[in-house]
Structures are given as C-alpha cells and as structure tokens.
Scaffold this motif. Structure first.
Motif, mmCIF file in Angstrom:
data_model
loop_
_atom_site.group_PDB
_atom_site.id
_atom_site.type_symbol
_atom_site.label_atom_id
_atom_site.label_comp_id
_atom_site.label_asym_id
_atom_site.label_seq_id
_atom_site.Cartn_x
_atom_site.Cartn_y
_atom_site.Cartn_z
ATOM 1 N N PHE A 6 0.808 -1.212 0.000
ATOM 2 C CA PHE A 6 0.000 0.000 0.000
ATOM 3 C C PHE A 6 0.845 1.267 0.000
ATOM 4 O O PHE A 6 1.820 1.390 0.727
ATOM 5 C CB PHE A 6 -0.913 0.025 1.228
ATOM 6 C CG PHE A 6 -1.745 1.274 1.304
ATOM 7 C CD1 PHE A 6 -2.893 1.400 0.539
ATOM 8 C CD2 PHE A 6 -1.358 2.344 2.115
ATOM 9 C CE1 PHE A 6 -3.657 2.563 0.583
ATOM 10 C CE2 PHE A 6 -2.115 3.509 2.159
ATOM 11 C CZ PHE A 6 -3.262 3.614 1.396
ATOM 12 N N ARG A 7 0.479 2.212 -0.871
ATOM 13 C CA ARG A 7 0.991 3.579 -0.744
ATOM 14 C C ARG A 7 -0.075 4.541 -1.234
ATOM 15 O O ARG A 7 -0.779 4.272 -2.199
ATOM 16 C CB ARG A 7 2.304 3.768 -1.510
ATOM 17 C CG ARG A 7 2.206 3.440 -2.991
ATOM 18 C CD ARG A 7 3.541 3.595 -3.682
ATOM 19 N NE ARG A 7 3.855 4.986 -3.916
ATOM 20 C CZ ARG A 7 4.815 5.379 -4.747
ATOM 21 N NH1 ARG A 7 5.551 4.488 -5.401
ATOM 22 N NH2 ARG A 7 5.056 6.669 -4.946
ATOM 23 N N PRO A 8 -0.202 5.658 -0.556
ATOM 24 C CA PRO A 8 -1.183 6.650 -1.001
ATOM 25 C C PRO A 8 -0.705 7.221 -2.334
ATOM 26 O O PRO A 8 0.481 7.544 -2.474
ATOM 27 C CB PRO A 8 -1.128 7.724 0.098
ATOM 28 C CG PRO A 8 -0.325 7.141 1.215
ATOM 29 C CD PRO A 8 0.552 6.110 0.624
ATOM 30 N N LEU A 9 -1.608 7.329 -3.279
ATOM 31 C CA LEU A 9 -1.230 7.856 -4.587
ATOM 32 C C LEU A 9 -1.452 9.356 -4.654
ATOM 33 O O LEU A 9 -2.241 9.914 -3.908
ATOM 34 C CB LEU A 9 -2.073 7.176 -5.673
ATOM 35 C CG LEU A 9 -1.816 5.678 -5.848
ATOM 36 C CD1 LEU A 9 -2.779 5.091 -6.873
ATOM 37 C CD2 LEU A 9 -0.374 5.417 -6.256
ATOM 38 N N ASP A 10 -0.734 10.000 -5.562
ATOM 39 C CA ASP A 10 -1.032 11.389 -5.895
ATOM 40 C C ASP A 10 -1.211 11.448 -7.415
ATOM 41 O O ASP A 10 -1.116 10.412 -8.095
ATOM 42 C CB ASP A 10 0.070 12.336 -5.402
ATOM 43 C CG ASP A 10 1.437 11.934 -5.927
ATOM 44 O OD1 ASP A 10 1.518 11.354 -7.044
ATOM 45 O OD2 ASP A 10 2.432 12.164 -5.213
ATOM 46 N N GLU A 11 -1.450 12.633 -7.961
ATOM 47 C CA GLU A 11 -1.715 12.744 -9.397
ATOM 48 C C GLU A 11 -0.613 12.070 -10.227
ATOM 49 O O GLU A 11 -0.886 11.475 -11.265
ATOM 50 C CB GLU A 11 -1.838 14.219 -9.820
ATOM 51 C CG GLU A 11 -3.227 14.818 -9.658
ATOM 52 C CD GLU A 11 -3.463 15.435 -8.288
ATOM 53 O OE1 GLU A 11 -2.659 15.167 -7.362
ATOM 54 O OE2 GLU A 11 -4.457 16.181 -8.128
ATOM 55 N N LYS A 12 0.610 12.179 -9.740
ATOM 56 C CA LYS A 12 1.732 11.681 -10.537
ATOM 57 C C LYS A 12 1.860 10.153 -10.445
ATOM 58 O O LYS A 12 1.903 9.456 -11.464
ATOM 59 C CB LYS A 12 3.020 12.360 -10.051
ATOM 60 C CG LYS A 12 4.229 12.069 -10.911
ATOM 61 C CD LYS A 12 5.319 13.115 -10.744
ATOM 62 C CE LYS A 12 6.682 12.563 -11.143
ATOM 63 N NZ LYS A 12 7.218 11.569 -10.206
#
Lengths: 417, 417
Positions: A6-12
């Motif tokens: 798991f990792r929180p995503l961002d736009e990139k």
C-alpha cells in the motif's frame, strides 16, 4: 513491482499505477499524452480522481487509513475499499441502471476504479441546494432500494446464503462503529466532535442530550442497527451518495455496507430529503421564494416511499413461491395471510425508516458531520431557524414514529413545523 | 495415524482412539484393564459414550453426518461438534458451575471429550416425569442464562467483539436451519415429519395449520431468530439439555449455539417446564395426585424468570460503566434513564421469551420431535387431553404475549387451562 504494498497515490504516481494495470490503461487506449487527472474528493473519507483522455475515462477512489475530513488522528481501516467493492458489485448486479460499473479493484492499494459519471451528473445534494427538480428521482431511488433490499433479504434468500454474506460483512465492523458513534451516540452526549450553529442552537443541543425519551428510542435503534441483519444496506444512503441528471440516478459510495435493518437506508434517504426541505427557506431570495420547490421535495418524499412500497411488495408477490426463508409458500401462500403478513411487515419497516431517518437528521444538526444544505446558508441566525425546525420534527418523529400510519401523515407533519 | 480422517467410532475403536490421545488416556491413568465403555446417547443427533475405570472417567460425544433419530436420509453436518465445543468453552468460562468441562476436542473426528456427570445426575426431563423436586434449579438456571446471555450481549461487549463472534457462529448455519424447519415451519404446514396423538389431535393439528394470526406471529419470531444477533444462545435449552441432582445443575449439548435473540433460550426452558406441568395429570395415580408437584413446577417457572430478571439487571448495573456498546455510560448513566431503559429492555425480552417458549411448546405437540413428558403417558386419550391444554395455552401466549406484564400473570393463565 512498484505497487506491491500500500501507498497513497497522488496525481503523478497514479499515472504510473494506471500504466501498470492493463484493465485501466486499455480504457485510455494506452495513450497518455492528453491524460487529465483531477482530484475531486469532497467526501469525508477518501481520495477520488477523475482520469480521462480523448479515448475514455474512469474514476479512481483510494481509501487511506484515516478519516479524511478529520485527519490522521482518526484512524479508519482502508479495508473499507474491499467492502465498498463487494457492495458496488452486488448492488450493481441487482440494480444495474443505478450503480456505476466497477472496472478494477486492488485490495493491497485499497483502490477502486469505476465508471466516471460524466457531466451533467452532479451530487444530488448540490442539485437540491440549487433548487433543481429531478422528475425521475423518486422512481429511481425507490427502484434501487426495493431491489437491493428485497433481493438480499430472507424474503428472497435462504438462510445459508444469508449467513454466509452476513459473516463476510461482519468484517466491515470499523465503518459500522463509525456510524454507531456519529449517528447513535455522539449527538446525545458531550463530544469534542459535535458542533452546531452556536450560540443559536446551544439550548437545542443541550435539550437533545437531556431528553430521556429520545435517548431511550435512539438506544433501541442503535441495538437494531448492530444486531438485526435484515438485508445488505448501502449504509450511508444520504443525498450526497447519489449522483443525478434529469434522466439518470446513480448511487455511489457504499463503503459503509453491511447487513443491517432496511429502515436505515430508507430513512437515510428520506431524512436527508426532509433536511433539504427545511433548508429551502434559507436559500430563498427575491427571485425565487422556493415555494414550488418545497412542494416538489414533499412530493418526492411521498412518491419515494409509495413507489418503494409498491415495488417492494410487487417483488415479494412475484417471488412468493421462491426460496425465501421468511415466508414459505407452503405456509403463507393464501391471499388472506399474505395480505396480513405484508401489511405488518411494511408497517414495521415504515416505523423503522422514520426512526432511523429522524436519527440521521438529528446527527446532521448537532453531531460531527453537517450537510451542505444548511452549511451553505451564510446567515447564521437564518440557518439556525431552519435547523431548529428540522430538529424539532426529527425529535417528534423519533419518539412518536409508531403513531404514523402512512407517508401522507408525515408530509402533513413536515408542513406543520 | 489411524484417525487422520473422520470415522464413526464404536465401543472397540473408541478404546484405540483413547489410547492414542494422551489427554484422555492420562485421565484413566493409562490403565485399560478395567475399562468400561457404554453408549448412552438418547438424544436426537449424536453418539455418546461413558468411559470410565477405577482411576477416572469422561464422556465422549461424536457427531455423525446425519440426524441420529431420523437416519442417514437426513444429513447434518458433523461440524456441529466444533460449534458445540466453542459454546461449551464460552459458557463454561461464563458460568463454570453449570457447564461440564471440556477435556479434548478433535475437529477431524467431530469428537468432544468432557466431564462425565456422575450419578445421581439425571436428565432434568426424566426427573420432572418422576416428580422429583430440585430446590436449586430455578436459581441455577437463572444464573446460567443471566451470565451467558448478558456477557455475550452488547450490554457488556463492544461491536468489534460482537461482530467477530457473530461471524464465527454464522458457520453453524445447518443447525440453525434445522431449528427453523422444525420449530418455525413444519408445525404450520403439512410435513411428512409431523406427528401428533392421532386421532384425538387431528383437528388441533389442522387448526394450527389454518390459524392465520398464529402464522403471522410465528413468522415474526422466525425472522427474529434468523436476523437478530443479540447474544450467544445455547440454542436448544429444553429440559433434556440439563442434567441435575438436588445440588447440581449442568447445561449440556449446545450444538445449536449461535448468536440469536435471547428470548429463544429463556423461552425454551420456560416452555418445556410448562409442558412438564401439563403432563403431570397424565402421570398422576392413586399414590400421587401430583398436585403438590404441579405447584412446585409453577413456582420454579415463576422463580426462574424473577431470578433471571434480578440477576440480569444486577449484572447490567454492575457493568454499566464498562465497554458495552448498547448503552454508553456518558449517555445513559443517570438513574432515571437507566430505569426507563431497563424496564423497556426487560419487557421486550419477556415478550420475546413468551413467544419463543410458546413456539417451542407447539412444535413438541404437532411437530417432528416430541417430549418424553407426554410420550410416556401410555393412555393416548389421556395424553391427548394433556397435550391439548398445553397447545391451547401456547397458541394464546404466542398471539397475546404482548398483553402480559409479568410472570405472575403467566402462572395465572397456566392455571386456567
């Protein structure tokens, strides 16, 4: 593999993720040159991205391990995305016209990709604040509720299927606990999270905390909520969980799904329509007194229940010789007893819906999470006046709900407040 | 290893099994010369062996994959032994004085070894037929029910613990389905398994099948039974699931255990005492008119409920500041609301108990499994007369239960039939 945990995503990083999932990149025809990614989550819990290019589009919803609107100080399992996906798929199977299709689910990433509900779809609550009429809303919501509730209840299913699914959704306990706290507990006690339009409603909030009869009724509803596995609920069916156009009604965000009492879903929807009704005076101005719109909301409330009643009992009649465990045909298949049984069942369901609906109204006025319907009324005195009428009606409904025999009486009561 | 997969044991292979299990052979001081093995299962479902020598003793209970009293034509999961063990351990933890200790469990073999309840322990039902008074019975059963029901309910536990255990016991669905069929369905329809004292009760059995109001009420109870996970139930708490001496009361056979409505356990016990009461006239003879004994049964019924009420509400008072989810101290901890809440809760529980108790009585007269209390009355006309009075009372209780305010009114009603 980049996303093996798991990792929180961002736009990139979201774009990297999409590239690594064929089911998603193919929706965009594997073309990333004109890609648009926009974070649009305005809910209380999650991050939501609209992803699109000239070839296609979808929505990505990622659950983070805390409550977004509070922050990391209020942890919340990201496993909710798993239960949301289960519920979206089940509701989608039962009511495909009113649930967005799921394209992809990644349990490790707590990530769901689903159909993007393109403009002019907007959140129903925003439409209600703007004073827009949705002529098919009652019909569509009645259909969604009748089908999802009936087909996951013992009116249609065997105990074996029922207990299997009840057990599975017991896993969504953290979200259930959140509801228990914010709907059935916090508004009735001193809590750091509670807020209300102060100082206007200070006495009203205190009165809620000191009303023994109210607390008695809300305790009974809380126990029902936890103990009674009547059907698969959406679990958060307010007007912020519905997207609409004039022609389309789409129910989203079932991350609170579990097996509970049907009245909780029906009450959530009706209760939020009643809140919308009471907020209208705060939105009236010289150009629009909102009187006609208030009548439309009342009609929608009345139609929703009546259409739900009709659709639900029609499904029951249609499947009365099926495998449903609750009323075996060999015992109940004669017109006289069938009539008695349905009348009793629907009356109980009506009273449950009124009780849960009232509890949902109260918590939106003196609890942690408020509704835009009232929040967008900038004049606090005016807002408080609207909220107080809604609160008083809700308290009466919660305590007196068993005295009401039909939705028309509720409409009359709303008019009196 | 001989027992690496399931096989039904007999007196001979049982000894091999015991030799292979140190926890068991050590109970016998590893001495097998004077070993006695006796099959004593007289229940409807399982095989039960008493194993003893001069050094020690225990009981072995093995579940076979069908219903013993019907035969292989009625398959029934042997996994019930797993749930029985879970329940024995949990009930034993909560009420150690009234539950036999589990020594060993073998899931592959569906086999439980537990304390042998030595003579003069007998099945309570047999004692009731023999007209023996048990001065501590009401006290002990009230204690067992109050403790097992209270501590597994939301009055004591958090939702997290509750949903975890509810999910686990959803696995015991086959036994739940058996109850649904034989208690809530078969007696109200034509079924090959139903029987009654014919021809005397032919019309009475037919009247049960044609009583729409009765069927309406039993449907509501059936739904409660399946849907409402209020506490861990024994699930089959009749007088054949209790072993007694004058000093000791031991609850056995919780293989029907699951999370359900508390009233189902309380009603099972009270309902079977009422059956015992109505059977007494069939056991009266010149030497004993059973009048005094009938009074003792009535007193035991009254005491059981009153003591249960007292013990249950005392546990509630004692733990009112604990982690119980249903009534948070911050909301409910004032004497006035506490009183209101308990009164409402106990009244509902009383009505549930009457309803479930009545349903259990009816099914023992016109359903598949009858009770020795009546069956041992050899004169069929006399037996039918006793059964008819019990049946009429039960039908009235099922339909009118909400009109009764206390157990004293029930005792009066019993006297009138």
């Amino acid at each position: 593999m980049v996303f093996s945990k798991f990792r929180p995503l961002d736009e990139k990083t979201l774009v990297e993720y999409i590239k690594s999932v064929p089911a998603l990149s193919s929706k965009l025809a594997n073309s990333f040159d004109d890609l648009s990614v926009k974070e649009v989550g305005d809910g209380n819990l999650n991050f939501v991205y609209i992803v699109s290019n000239s070839e296609g589009s979808f929505v990505i919803k990622q659950a983070l391990p805390y409550v977004r609107c509070i922050g990391e100080s209020w942890p919340m399992t990201k496993e909710r995305a798993y239960f949301e996906t289960l519920a979206l798929k089940e509701e989608g199977r039962l009511s495909p016209a009113h649930v967005p299709e799921v394209y992809h689910f990644d349990r490790t990433m707590s990530l769901i990709a689903m159909r993007y509900l393109e403009p002019p779809h907007i959140i129903l609550r925003k439409g209600l604040i703007a004073g827009i009429e949705y002529p098919l809303l009652a019909e569509h919501m009645a259909d969604f509720m009748a089908r999802t509730l009936f087909f996951t209840s013992l009116l249609f299913r065997s105990t074996t299927e029922h207990k299997r699914d009840v057990a599975e959704f017991c896993g969504n306990v953290e979200l259930c606990r959140l509801t228990e706290q914010v709907v059935f507990s916090d508004p009735y006690k001193i809590s750091e999270y509670n807020r209300w339009t102060t100082p206007y409603l200070d006495r009203d909030a205190e009165a809620v905390r000191e009303d023994n009869l109210l607390k008695l009724e809300v305790a009974e509803l809380k126990s029902l909520f936890i103990e009674r596995a009547q059907a698969l609920l959406h679990g958060d069916l307010h007007t912020g969980s519905v997207m609409v156009t004039r022609e389309s009604t789409q129910v989203i965000d079932p991350e609170f799904a579990f097996y509970g009492p049907m009245g909780f879903d029906i009450g959530a929807f009706l209760g939020n329509l009643i809140l919308a009704f009471f907020s209208q005076d705060g939105h009236a101005d010289e150009t629009n007194d909102r009187k006609a719109y208030k009548e439309w909301i009342l009609k929608t409330i009345e139609d929703t229940w009546n259409l739900f009643h009709h659709k639900f009992t029609s499904l029951w009649d249609e499947h009365r010789n099926g495998a449903g465990e609750a009323y075996l045909p060999a015992i109940y298949n004669n017109p006289e007893v069938q009539l008695l049984v349905q009348k009793k069942y629907m009356t109980n369901l009506f009273h449950d819906s009124l009780g849960f609906g009232a509890a949902k109204m109260i918590r939106r006025i003196v609890g942690v999470a408020h509704v835009q319907d009232f929040e967008s009324i900038t004049d606090a005195a005016k807002r408080a006046a609207c909220e107080r009428r809604a609160l008083e009606l809700a308290k009466m409904l919660l305590k007196e709900r068993r005295k009401f025999e039909g939705i028309a009486e509720i409409i009359s009561a709303i008019r009196q407040y």
